[in-house]
Scaffold this motif. Structure first.
Motif, PDB file in Angstrom:
ATOM      1  N   ALA A 146       2.033 -48.779 -54.225  1.00 38.78           N
ATOM      2  CA  ALA A 146       2.717 -50.069 -53.989  1.00 38.78           C
ATOM      3  C   ALA A 146       2.597 -51.192 -54.881  1.00 38.78           C
ATOM      4  N   TYR A 147       3.567 -52.048 -55.137  1.00 40.37           N
ATOM      5  CA  TYR A 147       3.295 -53.154 -55.723  1.00 40.37           C
ATOM      6  C   TYR A 147       4.176 -54.299 -55.061  1.00 40.37           C
ATOM      7  N   ASP A 148       3.386 -55.541 -54.555  1.00 39.06           N
ATOM      8  CA  ASP A 148       4.302 -56.541 -53.992  1.00 39.06           C
ATOM      9  C   ASP A 148       3.945 -57.818 -54.757  1.00 39.06           C
ATOM     10  N   ALA A 169       9.304 -56.037 -53.686  1.00 39.80           N
ATOM     11  CA  ALA A 169       8.394 -55.073 -53.228  1.00 39.80           C
ATOM     12  C   ALA A 169       8.929 -53.615 -53.763  1.00 39.80           C
ATOM     13  N   THR A 170       8.015 -52.930 -54.245  1.00 42.78           N
ATOM     14  CA  THR A 170       8.347 -51.581 -54.892  1.00 42.78           C
ATOM     15  C   THR A 170       7.183 -50.468 -54.437  1.00 42.78           C
ATOM     16  N   ARG A 171       7.739 -49.283 -53.903  1.00 43.88           N
ATOM     17  CA  ARG A 171       7.018 -48.235 -53.574  1.00 43.88           C
ATOM     18  C   ARG A 171       7.183 -47.019 -54.330  1.00 43.88           C
ATOM     19  N   LEU A 172       6.181 -46.387 -54.366  1.00 37.02           N
ATOM     20  CA  LEU A 172       6.390 -45.066 -55.007  1.00 37.02           C
ATOM     21  C   LEU A 172       5.710 -43.913 -54.330  1.00 37.02           C
ATOM     22  N   GLU A 173       6.327 -42.893 -53.753  1.00 35.68           N
ATOM     23  CA  GLU A 173       5.525 -41.751 -52.900  1.00 35.68           C
ATOM     24  C   GLU A 173       5.834 -40.458 -53.670  1.00 35.68           C
ATOM     25  N   ARG A 202       0.833 -42.440 -52.320  1.00 34.19           N
ATOM     26  CA  ARG A 202       1.570 -43.734 -52.379  1.00 34.19           C
ATOM     27  C   ARG A 202       0.885 -44.714 -53.167  1.00 34.19           C
ATOM     28  N   TYR A 207      -1.536 -55.178 -55.043  1.00 30.00           N
ATOM     29  CA  TYR A 207      -1.511 -53.560 -55.512  1.00 30.00           C
ATOM     30  C   TYR A 207      -2.219 -52.964 -54.336  1.00 30.00           C
ATOM     31  N   SER A 208      -1.309 -51.616 -54.058  1.00 26.76           N
ATOM     32  CA  SER A 208      -2.139 -50.766 -52.867  1.00 26.76           C
ATOM     33  C   SER A 208      -1.797 -49.193 -53.579  1.00 26.76           C
TER      34      SER A 208
END
Length: 191
Positions: free
Chosen positions: A169-171, A183-187, A167, A152-153
């Motif tokens: 993120a979950y990988d 891999a998912t990213r939300l901004e 931002r 998680y980041s």
């Protein structure tokens, strides 16, 4: 001397006719040849002669080096410890040799780099089983420790195009035994 890496080490020997004798260079040149021999699969290479004969009257030195290289070994199978994370056929896809190819430390390093770059493992150990070498073949053992499966980041950023933003993120490093990833990213930003 027909093996390219060994030939390069011999050709790069730092002492040549007409040059000043430097004992440190002599030792490093000797070691470079020994390392090249071992790296090319001559694991039993033994130095038979290593002599520097100095003539003080003529101010010259003759260097005499000789190795008994012994058998040139071949790479055996890559043996992965039993692993619940991935199946053996998946891990074998990273191995850059076929059993029977000439032993090469470069190939061992390539395997280690591939496994590290895959981002599945927290630690990777590639070790030739030198104690088990026989009939000119060296098996290679791999020790892998899985990396944390979930990463998680979060972060904050500023850009002239989007303004202030955040931002998340979950990988998921692996989903199944075939190595699929998620891999998912939300901004979110001002603009």
């Amino acid at each position: 001397a027909d093996v390219p890496s060994v030939r390069r080490a011999i050709d790069a020997f730092p002492l040549a006719g007409g040059e000043r004798l430097d004992h440190a260079e002599y030792e490093s040149g000797k070691q470079a040849i020994q390392t090249a021999l071992r790296g090319a699969g001559f694991l039993d290479a033994e130095m038979l002669v290593h002599r520097v004969a100095v003539n003080t009257e003529t101010r010259t030195a003759d260097v005499d080096l000789e190795w008994d290289v012994g058998t040139r070994y071949r790479l055996g199978p890559a043996r992965f410890a039993p692993d619940a994370q991935f199946g053996p056929e998946f891990l074998q896809g990273y191995v850059p040799w076929q059993p029977g190819d000439w032993y090469s430390t470069d190939r061992l390093l390539t395997l280690q780099e591939r496994l590290v770059d895959a981002d599945y493992f927290a630690s990777v150990g590639v070790q030739p089983a030198l104690d088990e070498r026989r009939d000119g073949v060296v098996p290679v053992d791999e020790r892998l420790r899985p990396a944390p499966r979930n990463v998680y980041s979060a972060g904050v950023f500023f850009s002239t195009d989007f303004g202030v933003g955040g931002r998340l993120a979950y990988d998921r490093r692996w989903l199944n035994r075939r190595g699929h990833k998620l891999a998912t990213r939300l901004e979110y930003s001002q603009r």
